[in-house]
Design a protein around this motif. Structure first.
Motif, PDB file in Angstrom:
ATOM      1  N   TRP A 103       0.821  -1.195   0.000  1.00 15.77           N
ATOM      2  CA  TRP A 103       0.000   0.000   0.000  1.00 15.77           C
ATOM      3  C   TRP A 103       0.865   1.260   0.000  1.00 15.77           C
ATOM      4  CZ3 TRP A 103       0.596   3.514   3.873  1.00 15.77           C
ATOM      5  CH2 TRP A 103       1.158   3.079   5.086  1.00 15.77           C
ATOM      6  N   GLU A 104       2.109   1.165   0.468  1.00 17.14           N
ATOM      7  CA  GLU A 104       2.989   2.331   0.481  1.00 17.14           C
ATOM      8  C   GLU A 104       3.423   2.725  -0.933  1.00 17.14           C
ATOM      9  OE1 GLU A 104       6.078   2.283   3.505  1.00 17.14           O
ATOM     10  OE2 GLU A 104       5.203   0.452   4.330  1.00 17.14           O
ATOM     11  N   LYS A 105       3.339   1.806  -1.880  1.00 20.50           N
ATOM     12  CA  LYS A 105       3.798   2.069  -3.238  1.00 20.50           C
ATOM     13  C   LYS A 105       2.661   2.073  -4.252  1.00 20.50           C
ATOM     14  CE  LYS A 105       8.013   2.344  -1.901  1.00 20.50           C
ATOM     15  NZ  LYS A 105       8.682   3.666  -1.925  1.00 20.50           N
ATOM     16  N   LEU A 106       1.417   1.960  -3.789  1.00 19.05           N
ATOM     17  CA  LEU A 106       0.303   1.943  -4.732  1.00 19.05           C
ATOM     18  C   LEU A 106       0.103   3.324  -5.337  1.00 19.05           C
ATOM     19  CD1 LEU A 106      -2.393  -0.251  -2.935  1.00 19.05           C
ATOM     20  CD2 LEU A 106      -1.015  -0.854  -4.919  1.00 19.05           C
ATOM     21  N   PRO A 107      -0.087   3.403  -6.659  1.00 17.71           N
ATOM     22  CA  PRO A 107      -0.382   4.706  -7.273  1.00 17.71           C
ATOM     23  C   PRO A 107      -1.806   5.136  -6.965  1.00 17.71           C
ATOM     24  CG  PRO A 107      -0.467   2.972  -8.929  1.00 17.71           C
ATOM     25  CD  PRO A 107      -0.011   2.314  -7.654  1.00 17.71           C
ATOM     26  N   GLY A 108      -2.136   6.329  -7.399  1.00 11.53           N
ATOM     27  CA  GLY A 108      -3.466   6.848  -7.133  1.00 11.53           C
ATOM     28  C   GLY A 108      -3.436   7.901  -6.046  1.00 11.53           C
ATOM     29  N   LYS A 109      -4.606   8.409  -5.720  1.00 18.07           N
ATOM     30  CA  LYS A 109      -4.735   9.485  -4.741  1.00 18.07           C
ATOM     31  C   LYS A 109      -5.586   9.029  -3.560  1.00 18.07           C
ATOM     32  CE  LYS A 109      -4.433  13.016  -8.362  1.00 18.07           C
ATOM     33  NZ  LYS A 109      -5.122  14.153  -9.016  1.00 18.07           N
ATOM     34  N   CYS A 144     -11.976   6.867 -11.860  1.00 19.36           N
ATOM     35  CA  CYS A 144     -12.380   7.976 -10.999  1.00 19.36           C
ATOM     36  C   CYS A 144     -11.308   9.057 -11.070  1.00 19.36           C
ATOM     37  CB  CYS A 144     -12.573   7.502  -9.559  1.00 19.36           C
ATOM     38  SG  CYS A 144     -12.980   8.830  -8.404  1.00 19.36           S
ATOM     39  N   SER A 145     -11.684  10.241 -11.491  1.00 18.26           N
ATOM     40  CA  SER A 145     -10.718  11.327 -11.628  1.00 18.26           C
ATOM     41  C   SER A 145     -10.278  11.875 -10.279  1.00 18.26           C
ATOM     42  CB  SER A 145     -11.330  12.460 -12.463  1.00 18.26           C
ATOM     43  OG  SER A 145     -12.516  12.952 -11.857  1.00 18.26           O
ATOM     44  N   ILE A 146     -11.062  11.683  -9.235  1.00 20.32           N
ATOM     45  CA  ILE A 146     -10.704  12.203  -7.912  1.00 20.32           C
ATOM     46  C   ILE A 146      -9.698  11.286  -7.223  1.00 20.32           C
ATOM     47  CG2 ILE A 146     -11.622  12.834  -5.645  1.00 20.32           C
ATOM     48  CD1 ILE A 146     -14.234  13.559  -7.002  1.00 20.32           C
ATOM     49  N   CYS A 147      -9.962   9.989  -7.253  1.00 22.32           N
ATOM     50  CA  CYS A 147      -9.042   9.019  -6.648  1.00 22.32           C
ATOM     51  C   CYS A 147      -7.953   8.563  -7.615  1.00 22.32           C
ATOM     52  CB  CYS A 147      -9.813   7.801  -6.142  1.00 22.32           C
ATOM     53  SG  CYS A 147     -10.966   8.161  -4.803  1.00 22.32           S
ATOM     54  N   ASP A 148      -8.114   8.848  -8.910  1.00 25.03           N
ATOM     55  CA  ASP A 148      -7.141   8.478  -9.945  1.00 25.03           C
ATOM     56  C   ASP A 148      -6.925   6.966  -9.980  1.00 25.03           C
ATOM     57  OD1 ASP A 148      -5.445   9.023 -12.059  1.00 25.03           O
ATOM     58  OD2 ASP A 148      -3.682   9.290 -10.798  1.00 25.03           O
ATOM     59  N   ASN A 149      -8.013   6.233  -9.960  1.00 22.65           N
ATOM     60  CA  ASN A 149      -7.969   4.773 -10.026  1.00 22.65           C
ATOM     61  C   ASN A 149      -9.146   4.272 -10.848  1.00 22.65           C
ATOM     62  OD1 ASN A 149      -5.677   3.974  -8.412  1.00 22.65           O
ATOM     63  ND2 ASN A 149      -6.822   4.635  -6.605  1.00 22.65           N
ATOM     64  N   CYS A 150      -8.949   3.139 -11.491  1.00 15.44           N
ATOM     65  CA  CYS A 150     -10.056   2.450 -12.137  1.00 15.44           C
ATOM     66  C   CYS A 150     -10.774   1.598 -11.086  1.00 15.44           C
ATOM     67  CB  CYS A 150      -9.555   1.565 -13.281  1.00 15.44           C
ATOM     68  SG  CYS A 150      -9.182   2.462 -14.803  1.00 15.44           S
ATOM     69  N   VAL A 151     -12.100   1.744 -11.012  1.00 11.43           N
ATOM     70  CA  VAL A 151     -12.901   1.048 -10.005  1.00 11.43           C
ATOM     71  C   VAL A 151     -13.865   0.113 -10.720  1.00 11.43           C
ATOM     72  CG1 VAL A 151     -14.508   1.317  -8.078  1.00 11.43           C
ATOM     73  CG2 VAL A 151     -12.715   3.023  -8.458  1.00 11.43           C
ATOM     74  N   ASP A 152     -13.885  -1.127 -10.270  1.00 11.33           N
ATOM     75  CA  ASP A 152     -14.773  -2.127 -10.864  1.00 11.33           C
ATOM     76  C   ASP A 152     -16.218  -1.839 -10.457  1.00 11.33           C
ATOM     77  OD1 ASP A 152     -15.610  -4.289 -12.262  1.00 11.33           O
ATOM     78  OD2 ASP A 152     -14.726  -5.802 -10.940  1.00 11.33           O
ATOM     79  N   GLY A 172      -2.491   0.030   6.194  1.00 10.83           N
ATOM     80  CA  GLY A 172      -3.162  -0.373   4.966  1.00 10.83           C
ATOM     81  C   GLY A 172      -4.533  -0.968   5.151  1.00 10.83           C
ATOM     82  N   ARG A 173      -5.007  -1.118   6.377  1.00  8.66           N
ATOM     83  CA  ARG A 173      -6.333  -1.697   6.590  1.00  8.66           C
ATOM     84  C   ARG A 173      -7.444  -0.713   6.238  1.00  8.66           C
ATOM     85  NH1 ARG A 173      -3.135  -3.614  10.783  1.00  8.66           N
ATOM     86  NH2 ARG A 173      -3.061  -5.892  10.985  1.00  8.66           N
ATOM     87  N   VAL A 174      -7.185   0.573   6.384  1.00  7.42           N
ATOM     88  CA  VAL A 174      -8.165   1.617   6.087  1.00  7.42           C
ATOM     89  C   VAL A 174      -7.748   2.316   4.802  1.00  7.42           C
ATOM     90  CG1 VAL A 174      -9.209   3.773   6.870  1.00  7.42           C
ATOM     91  CG2 VAL A 174      -8.750   1.938   8.505  1.00  7.42           C
ATOM     92  N   MET A 175      -8.675   2.404   3.848  1.00 14.09           N
ATOM     93  CA  MET A 175      -8.415   3.016   2.548  1.00 14.09           C
ATOM     94  C   MET A 175      -9.508   4.032   2.262  1.00 14.09           C
ATOM     95  SD  MET A 175      -8.094   1.110  -1.151  1.00 14.09           S
ATOM     96  CE  MET A 175      -7.789   2.043  -2.644  1.00 14.09           C
ATOM     97  N   MET A 176      -9.103   5.301   2.064  1.00 18.73           N
ATOM     98  CA  MET A 176     -10.051   6.374   1.807  1.00 18.73           C
ATOM     99  C   MET A 176      -9.497   7.288   0.733  1.00 18.73           C
ATOM    100  SD  MET A 176     -11.307   7.537   5.619  1.00 18.73           S
ATOM    101  CE  MET A 176     -12.548   8.617   4.888  1.00 18.73           C
ATOM    102  N   ALA A 177     -10.353   8.217   0.288  1.00 17.22           N
ATOM    103  CA  ALA A 177      -9.891   9.255  -0.620  1.00 17.22           C
ATOM    104  C   ALA A 177      -9.181  10.341   0.185  1.00 17.22           C
ATOM    105  CB  ALA A 177     -11.067   9.847  -1.400  1.00 17.22           C
TER     106      ALA A 177
END
Length: 388
Positions: A13-19, A154-162, A26-31
């Protein structure tokens, strides 16, 4: 000097791209934009706190003790669904590795062929068949992948979401395949909680007005006025949002598809994901399996730190010659009166030292002549006298 690479283990999670923002290892993931989420927490907790402080004591005595109990249960369920929606992975798709992205680019170029100058290349899409209907998969230029059906970037999180539904700032996260069920239960339970508090606020004011009058009742419970105002303005938006998503669930459709008109445009393309049955659509979304995350954000990976320079134990070398290494200290080149006799260099030693110094100083064009000790001059005089 030599460079040593130091590797250490880090979480993925320290190296994952996105915003996104990660907490609790890494248990909690938010914008990253969480300001509106804090406002949501403040409104829910603040309104319920006023209700428990002003209404519940009076209603538990004069009406029923189950009123505060049911309010507590409903409040806890609302908070659980909110936190589950906000702190979970909505279904983020991992980006392609450099090797995978290069291979996909080669496939696209081979399929499109040479595009003449001045003409736009064809769109990067792939066609798949779902329930006897052709669905187009679009290429994401950021993630370097062909997005699965119903996925979007998602342009805000900069990730593709299924199965991307929308990005909700009120929960501080995207709403997608893995947390849509909890988002709907959050809106549904929040609607019930808002109606519950608003109803018993009115009951509380009416019961107090019978005993002491309407104005005196408002003076005795000032928090009730604030609760009524918050619930009144919140009720319409929350209940309306719940009704809209109930409609989408009955059609097995997402907010993104509804806004774009994917299945209701001029071409009248039928929704290939709908079961043509409201109960089956609701069962699939609300009672279907919980999909695992594909990020593995708490997995371990190796990271190479910046190289550190260390002194090598091997002798240093030059392009022309190598200075021999000895374990004993060498004697001074020019002996003096304080130098012991056994430490004074002999003729051979002096010649080797002077030769080495001459070879090393060739780049500076300075030559050092071989040095001789005073004993050498004495021995030469004795040899000359003996010859005569």
């Amino acid at each position: 000097m030599s460079a040593v690479m130091i590797t250490r283990k880090v979480r993925k999670w320290e190296k994952l791209p996105g915003k996104n923002t990660f907490c609790c290892d890494g248990r909690v993931m938010m914008a990253r934009q969480k300001g509106v989420f804090y406002l949501t927490l403040f409104l829910i907790v603040g309104t319920c706190a006023l209700f428990f402080a002003f209404e519940c004591p009076y209603l538990a005595v004069h009406l029923s003790p189950t009123i505060p109990v049911f309010a507590v249960v409903l409040f806890l369920f609302v908070m659980a669904m909110l936190l589950r929606t906000s702190f979970s992975d909505p279904g983020v798709l991992p980006r392609a590795l450099p090797e995978e992205a290069s291979f996909i680019e080669m496939e696209i170029e081979a399929a499109n062929g040479n595009v003449p100058a001045g003409q736009r290349p064809p769109p990067r899409i792939r066609n798949v068949q779902i329930n006897n209907q052709i669905v187009k998969l679009k290429y994401c230029y950021t993630c370097k992948i062909f997005r699965p059906p119903r996925a979007s970037h998602c342009s805000i999180c900069d990730n593709c979401v299924d199965r991307f539904d929308h990005h909700c700032p009120w929960v501080g996260n995207c709403v997608g395949k893995r947390n849509y069920r909890f988002f709907y239960l959050f809106t549904l339970s929040l609607s019930l909680l808002t109606i519950y508090i608003f109803t018993f606020d009115i009951v509380h004011v009416v019961m107090r007005s019978v005993d002491s009058g309407f104005l005196n009742a408002l003076k005795e419970t000032p928090g009730t006025v604030l609760e009524v105002l918050v619930c009144f303005f919140t009720l319409w938006s929350v209940v309306g949002l719940t009704g809209f998503h109930t409609y989408l669930i009955s059609l097995n459709q997402t907010t993104n598809e509804d806004i774009k008109g994917s299945w209701s445009g001029k071409n009248r393309v039928q929704n290939p994901y709908s079961h043509k049955n409201i109960m089956k659509n609701c069962s699939e979304i609300l009672c279907g399996p919980t999909y695992p995350s594909v990020l593995d954000r708490r997995g371990v990976m190796q990271q190479d730190d910046s190289p550190s320079l260390t002194t090598a134990a091997t002798p240093s070398s030059t392009s022309d010659s190598t200075v021999p290494q000895t374990t004993k200290p060498t004697a001074p080149l020019i002996p003096n009166e304080h130098t012991p006799d056994d430490a004074k260099p002999s003729i051979a030693t002096s010649t080797e030292i002077s030769t080495s110094l001459t070879e090393e100083s060739e780049s500076t064009a300075h030559k050092v002549p071989p040095l001789a000790s005073p004993e050498t001059d004495v021995e030469a005089s004795i040899a000359k006298a003996a010859a005569h």
